[in-house]
Structure formats: structure tokens, C-alpha cells
Design a protein around this motif. Structure first.
Motif, PDB file in Angstrom:
ATOM      1  N   VAL A  52      60.079  48.871  -2.169  1.00 55.50           N
ATOM      2  CA  VAL A  52      59.334  49.784  -2.843  1.00 55.50           C
ATOM      3  C   VAL A  52      60.241  49.607  -4.466  1.00 55.50           C
ATOM      4  O   VAL A  52      58.915  49.157  -5.144  1.00 55.50           O
ATOM      5  CB  VAL A  52      58.136  50.578  -2.555  1.00 55.50           C
ATOM      6  CG1 VAL A  52      57.598  51.410  -3.145  1.00 55.50           C
ATOM      7  CG2 VAL A  52      57.834  50.502  -0.694  1.00 55.50           C
ATOM      8  N   GLY A  53      60.746  50.145  -4.285  1.00 54.28           N
ATOM      9  CA  GLY A  53      61.720  50.795  -5.507  1.00 54.28           C
ATOM     10  C   GLY A  53      61.651  49.370  -6.485  1.00 54.28           C
ATOM     11  O   GLY A  53      61.704  49.319  -7.704  1.00 54.28           O
ATOM     12  N   ARG A  54      61.878  48.799  -5.908  1.00 56.65           N
ATOM     13  CA  ARG A  54      63.165  47.367  -5.721  1.00 56.65           C
ATOM     14  C   ARG A  54      61.646  46.869  -7.424  1.00 56.65           C
ATOM     15  O   ARG A  54      61.489  46.056  -7.815  1.00 56.65           O
ATOM     16  CB  ARG A  54      63.475  46.512  -5.098  1.00 56.65           C
ATOM     17  CG  ARG A  54      64.870  46.801  -5.312  1.00 56.65           C
ATOM     18  CD  ARG A  54      65.767  45.614  -4.529  1.00 56.65           C
ATOM     19  NE  ARG A  54      65.328  45.234  -3.591  1.00 56.65           N
ATOM     20  CZ  ARG A  54      66.179  43.960  -2.147  1.00 56.65           C
ATOM     21  NH1 ARG A  54      66.844  43.695  -3.199  1.00 56.65           N
ATOM     22  NH2 ARG A  54      65.541  43.205  -1.866  1.00 56.65           N
ATOM     23  N   SER A  55      60.082  46.561  -5.846  1.00 57.82           N
ATOM     24  CA  SER A  55      59.340  45.981  -6.623  1.00 57.82           C
ATOM     25  C   SER A  55      58.901  46.727  -7.663  1.00 57.82           C
ATOM     26  O   SER A  55      58.544  45.851  -8.541  1.00 57.82           O
ATOM     27  CB  SER A  55      58.377  45.692  -5.139  1.00 57.82           C
ATOM     28  OG  SER A  55      58.924  44.690  -4.557  1.00 57.82           O
ATOM     29  N   LEU A  56      58.282  48.020  -7.359  1.00 60.67           N
ATOM     30  CA  LEU A  56      58.521  48.805  -9.142  1.00 60.67           C
ATOM     31  C   LEU A  56      58.804  48.558 -10.054  1.00 60.67           C
ATOM     32  O   LEU A  56      58.383  48.445 -10.793  1.00 60.67           O
ATOM     33  CB  LEU A  56      58.263  51.012  -8.250  1.00 60.67           C
ATOM     34  CG  LEU A  56      57.609  51.376  -9.255  1.00 60.67           C
ATOM     35  CD1 LEU A  56      55.994  50.838  -9.632  1.00 60.67           C
ATOM     36  CD2 LEU A  56      58.566  52.757  -9.155  1.00 60.67           C
ATOM     37  N   ALA A  57      60.304  48.697  -9.826  1.00 56.45           N
ATOM     38  CA  ALA A  57      60.875  48.130 -11.452  1.00 56.45           C
ATOM     39  C   ALA A  57      60.711  47.029 -11.587  1.00 56.45           C
ATOM     40  O   ALA A  57      60.341  46.530 -13.363  1.00 56.45           O
ATOM     41  CB  ALA A  57      62.520  47.987 -11.177  1.00 56.45           C
ATOM     42  N   ILE A  58      60.230  45.875 -11.414  1.00 60.66           N
ATOM     43  CA  ILE A  58      59.690  44.648 -12.495  1.00 60.66           C
ATOM     44  C   ILE A  58      58.370  44.962 -12.329  1.00 60.66           C
ATOM     45  O   ILE A  58      58.232  43.711 -12.894  1.00 60.66           O
ATOM     46  CB  ILE A  58      59.618  43.369 -10.873  1.00 60.66           C
ATOM     47  CG1 ILE A  58      60.894  43.424 -10.449  1.00 60.66           C
ATOM     48  CG2 ILE A  58      59.308  42.282 -11.657  1.00 60.66           C
ATOM     49  CD1 ILE A  58      61.504  42.289  -9.277  1.00 60.66           C
ATOM     50  N   ASP A  59      57.472  45.201 -11.729  1.00 59.23           N
ATOM     51  CA  ASP A  59      56.056  45.905 -12.310  1.00 59.23           C
ATOM     52  C   ASP A  59      56.503  46.554 -12.737  1.00 59.23           C
ATOM     53  O   ASP A  59      55.001  46.478 -14.012  1.00 59.23           O
ATOM     54  CB  ASP A  59      54.745  46.095 -10.350  1.00 59.23           C
ATOM     55  CG  ASP A  59      54.982  45.167  -9.617  1.00 59.23           C
ATOM     56  OD1 ASP A  59      54.599  44.159  -9.870  1.00 59.23           O
ATOM     57  OD2 ASP A  59      55.099  45.721  -8.817  1.00 59.23           O
ATOM     58  N   ILE A  60      56.563  47.230 -13.360  1.00 63.90           N
ATOM     59  CA  ILE A  60      56.550  48.376 -14.700  1.00 63.90           C
ATOM     60  C   ILE A  60      57.154  47.443 -16.079  1.00 63.90           C
ATOM     61  O   ILE A  60      56.242  47.797 -17.140  1.00 63.90           O
ATOM     62  CB  ILE A  60      57.706  49.374 -14.645  1.00 63.90           C
ATOM     63  CG1 ILE A  60      57.211  49.866 -13.095  1.00 63.90           C
ATOM     64  CG2 ILE A  60      58.256  50.470 -15.943  1.00 63.90           C
ATOM     65  CD1 ILE A  60      58.215  51.687 -12.888  1.00 63.90           C
ATOM     66  N   TRP A 255      51.650  37.723 -12.006  1.00 58.87           N
ATOM     67  CA  TRP A 255      51.814  38.455 -12.847  1.00 58.87           C
ATOM     68  C   TRP A 255      51.394  38.678 -13.816  1.00 58.87           C
ATOM     69  O   TRP A 255      51.061  40.184 -14.355  1.00 58.87           O
ATOM     70  CB  TRP A 255      53.456  38.235 -13.931  1.00 58.87           C
ATOM     71  CG  TRP A 255      54.427  37.520 -13.367  1.00 58.87           C
ATOM     72  CD1 TRP A 255      55.185  37.546 -11.777  1.00 58.87           C
ATOM     73  CD2 TRP A 255      55.737  38.104 -14.008  1.00 58.87           C
ATOM     74  NE1 TRP A 255      56.535  38.118 -11.558  1.00 58.87           N
ATOM     75  CE2 TRP A 255      56.888  37.900 -12.708  1.00 58.87           C
ATOM     76  CE3 TRP A 255      56.342  38.244 -15.313  1.00 58.87           C
ATOM     77  CZ2 TRP A 255      57.986  37.967 -13.001  1.00 58.87           C
ATOM     78  CZ3 TRP A 255      57.532  38.031 -15.412  1.00 58.87           C
ATOM     79  CH2 TRP A 255      58.252  37.734 -14.277  1.00 58.87           C
ATOM     80  N   LEU A 256      50.074  37.293 -13.972  1.00 56.31           N
ATOM     81  CA  LEU A 256      48.952  37.567 -14.860  1.00 56.31           C
ATOM     82  C   LEU A 256      47.918  38.938 -14.397  1.00 56.31           C
ATOM     83  O   LEU A 256      48.082  40.161 -15.521  1.00 56.31           O
ATOM     84  CB  LEU A 256      48.144  36.914 -14.816  1.00 56.31           C
ATOM     85  CG  LEU A 256      47.116  36.954 -16.064  1.00 56.31           C
ATOM     86  CD1 LEU A 256      47.598  36.937 -17.707  1.00 56.31           C
ATOM     87  CD2 LEU A 256      46.325  35.995 -16.021  1.00 56.31           C
ATOM     88  N   LEU A 257      47.881  38.981 -13.635  1.00 58.99           N
ATOM     89  CA  LEU A 257      46.556  40.596 -12.892  1.00 58.99           C
ATOM     90  C   LEU A 257      47.841  41.880 -13.154  1.00 58.99           C
ATOM     91  O   LEU A 257      46.868  43.100 -13.648  1.00 58.99           O
ATOM     92  CB  LEU A 257      45.910  40.645 -11.736  1.00 58.99           C
ATOM     93  CG  LEU A 257      44.608  39.693 -11.541  1.00 58.99           C
ATOM     94  CD1 LEU A 257      43.978  39.534 -10.197  1.00 58.99           C
ATOM     95  CD2 LEU A 257      43.643  40.232 -12.650  1.00 58.99           C
ATOM     96  N   PRO A 258      48.299  42.456 -12.627  1.00 62.79           N
ATOM     97  CA  PRO A 258      49.584  43.300 -12.761  1.00 62.79           C
ATOM     98  C   PRO A 258      49.727  43.357 -13.860  1.00 62.79           C
ATOM     99  O   PRO A 258      50.399  44.865 -13.820  1.00 62.79           O
ATOM    100  CB  PRO A 258      50.606  43.256 -12.074  1.00 62.79           C
ATOM    101  CG  PRO A 258      50.530  41.393 -11.253  1.00 62.79           C
ATOM    102  CD  PRO A 258      49.338  40.835 -11.913  1.00 62.79           C
ATOM    103  N   SER A 259      50.128  42.707 -15.074  1.00 62.87           N
ATOM    104  CA  SER A 259      50.499  43.110 -16.502  1.00 62.87           C
ATOM    105  C   SER A 259      49.483  43.712 -17.126  1.00 62.87           C
ATOM    106  O   SER A 259      50.041  44.466 -17.588  1.00 62.87           O
ATOM    107  CB  SER A 259      51.040  41.184 -17.228  1.00 62.87           C
ATOM    108  OG  SER A 259      49.556  40.440 -17.110  1.00 62.87           O
TER     109      SER A 259
END
Length: 334
Positions: A52-60, A255-259
């Protein structure tokens, strides 16, 4: 104290309920963690927390890449495409050319900045809306990269990249998350404590008034798109470290929606002139939590797209509410 940073020339200055928005986001994220933990005890296992931490870093970082352009009142629909270009170009430089890792990564970041600059220059020189320019460039960048690389992944990258992506700090924390937090701190300083940051927000709040005040509006728009490109490339390189390979399937439309969800839900205004760095991180945490929870519960990916679409709609409605609220308060103070 909220992290909301608003242009000092804007009538919306700190009249928006930014702190309550971020507290509400934290409450929602906390509630979802309780629900997912109850439904799937493995959700809080060390392995999943690290994932989760790795995914969170990329989403941030993906959210940051959109946030810096939203600050100017524009948008960047090419965030995912720029990320793919950075991923594949880095894979080419490291695997086919055989460059050292630092130089290969720098090449990917430079390409991201160049592609962002092309978007910014096109928007400023033509006067065409950022939506149209970046929509076209998204297809152009992605199509060109897939043609040049023939959509073949680079699986023989230096093993040090994958090792770094698997590294754990204290058993749970990924260094990718530390990098994301450092980027957030740098952006906070940029917008709150530098003249350039104030110029960007002023240009986003009221371009005409900013230009009359001596702000180089065109330059700050180009700079914001360059920064967006570099951040999108950074997110792509973080994904390379996570996977240990350069895959053409990453980024793009995914990436569009999360961005948009991260910054808008966190308090960044779509109309420009305001950013919320910490709020963007909280918004990204919501996206990551939902994705990871559904994955642990083995729910189909189409449900994720449904939830993200609903969340983005709610975020846009919240943005509209904040704008109306600010205008009413502004009129009341006159």
C-alpha cells in the motif's frame, strides 16, 4: 492550520473550508481502513502495508503532477502518456544503450520536462484551451512511444532498480513513500514561501490582473507544465522501481482519474489560484485505500473504475461548493 495555499491577489483567500475538507478526508480513509480490515484481516499484514505504501507514493506524485497545472487554472490530460514515455525511454537508455542508472533516470526526467514544455508552449502561443492541447498531446505522445518501442517491455533492467523498489525502512515503509513526501514538502515551500509560487497562484486566480501586476503569466504557465511533466516522469520511474521493469502498459488513461481525484478532493480548485499539497496527499490516500481494499477482497477492477468515477464526480461538486462559498463570503466582506 490548513495547508491550503491561495494567491494573495485572489478574493478567495483562505475563506474556503480547506481544513475541514482534509479532516473529512482523513476520517473517510480511516473508516475505509476499519471496514477493509474487518472484511479482510490480511489488509493490515506487513506485506500489504508495504505494498500500500508503494502504491500510495506513486498515486501522490501522480496527483502532484496534475495539481501544479490546476494551480494555473489549466489541466494536463497527458500526465499518463508522459509517464509512459519516461518509463519506456528510461528502459531504452538502461537496457539497450547501457547507460548508468543515474544517467538513465535523469534522461527519463528530462524527457518528461521537455514534453511538458511542449504542452505549455503550445497553450501559451496558440491560446487554445489546455484541455484540447493536452488531450491531443496525450494521444500523440503515447502513440509515438508505442510505435518507437513496438510496445515491447524492457525486462532486463539493472537489478539495483528492483532492489531499491523492494527496500523497506523499518519493515513497513518504502523509500518511494519518503521520496513522495519530500516532493510534497518541496511543493509546499514553492507555493507558500517563494515569489515564483505566488506568481503561479496569482496567474491562476486572475491572469489579466496578474499580467497587469507584472507577472509573466505565459512563463509561469510553461513552468507549471514543465514541472507537471517532470512529476509525471517521476511517478513513472517510481513504478519502474516497483516493478523492476519498464512496461508500456503503465500510465496512460489509468492515471487520468487518480490525477484529478487527489488534488480536487484534497482542496485544489479547478478554477486555479489555489493548491492544497497535504490535501492532495490525503486524496491520493483515499484512491490507494480503495484500490488496495478491493484487491484484497478480490473484487473486479471494473468496480474500481466505478468508485473512482463517483469519487471524482463528488470532488467536482465539492469544488463547485467551495467556489460558491468563497464568492459569497467575498461579497459579504465588501
Amino acid at each position: 492550520m490548513t495547508d491550503r495555499t491561495v494567491s494573495t491577489t485572489s478574493p478567495r483567500r483562505l475563506l474556503l473550508p480547506g481544513a475541514s475538507t482534509q479532516v473529512g478526508l482523513l476520517a473517510i480513509v480511516g473508516f475505509l481502513w476499519v471496514v477493509f480490515t474487518a472484511l479482510a484481516p490480511g489488509f493490515t499484514s506487513p506485506m500489504n502495508l508495504f505494498s500500500v505504501g508503494r502504491s500510495l507514493a506513486i498515486d501522490i506524485v501522480i496527483g502532484f503532477a496534475q495539481m501544479v497545472v490546476l494551480a494555473t487554472g489549466g489541466m494536463n490530460l497527458a500526465v499518463g502518456s508522459i509517464g509512459v514515455c519516461a518509463v519506456m525511454s528510461t528502459g531504452y537508455l538502461l537496457q539497450d544503450v547501457g547507460l548508468p542508472i543515474p544517467i538513465g533516470l535523469a534522461g527519463g526526467l528530462v524527457l518528461g520536462g521537455v514534453l511538458g514544455a511542449l504542452n505549455g508552449i503550445a497553450i501559451v502561443r496558440t491560446g487554445v484551451n489546455a484541455f484540447i492541447i493536452t488531450l491531443a498531446s496525450a494521444s500523440l505522445f503515447l502513440g509515438a512511444m508505442l510505435i518507437l518501442t513496438k510496445a515491447v517491455p524492457y525486462n532486463a533492467l539493472p537489478p539495483e532498480l528492483g532492489t531499491f523498489g523492494r527496500l523497506r525502512i523499518g519493515g513497513y515503509i518504502s523509500p518511494l513513500l519518503v521520496i513522495a513526501a519530500a516532493i510534497g514538502a518541496a511543493l509546499y515551500v514553492l507555493y507558500r514561501h517563494t515569489a515564483l509560487g505566488r506568481q503561479i497562484l496569482a496567474a491562476g486566480a486572475n491572469p489579466r490582473a496578474a499580467a497587469m501586476s507584472g507577472v509573466p503569466v505565459g512563463r509561469v504557465i510553461i513552468f507549471s507544465h514543465v514541472l507537471s511533466g517532470v512529476l509525471a516522469a517521476t511517478a513513472g520511474l517510481m513504478l519502474v522501481a516497483r516493478l523492476g521493469a519498464a512496461m508500456p502498459a503503465v500510465g496512460g488513461e489509468e492515471w487520468l482519474l487518480p490525477s484529478f481525484i487527489g488534488p480536487v478532493l484534497g482542496g485544489t480548485l479547478l478554477s486555479g489560484g489555489s493548491v492544497a499539497v497535504l490535501g492532495t496527499m490525503f486524496g491520493a490516500a483515499l484512491v490507494t485505500t480503495i484500490r488496495s481494499g478491493l484487491l484484497v477482497l478480490q473484487v473486479g477492477n471494473f468496480w474500481l473504475q466505478l468508485f473512482l468515477g463517483v469519487i471524482l464526480l463528488l470532488a467536482v461538486m465539492a469544488d463547485r461548493y467551495r467556489s460558491v462559498y468563497a464568492e459569497r463570503r467575498s461579497l459579504g466582506r465588501r
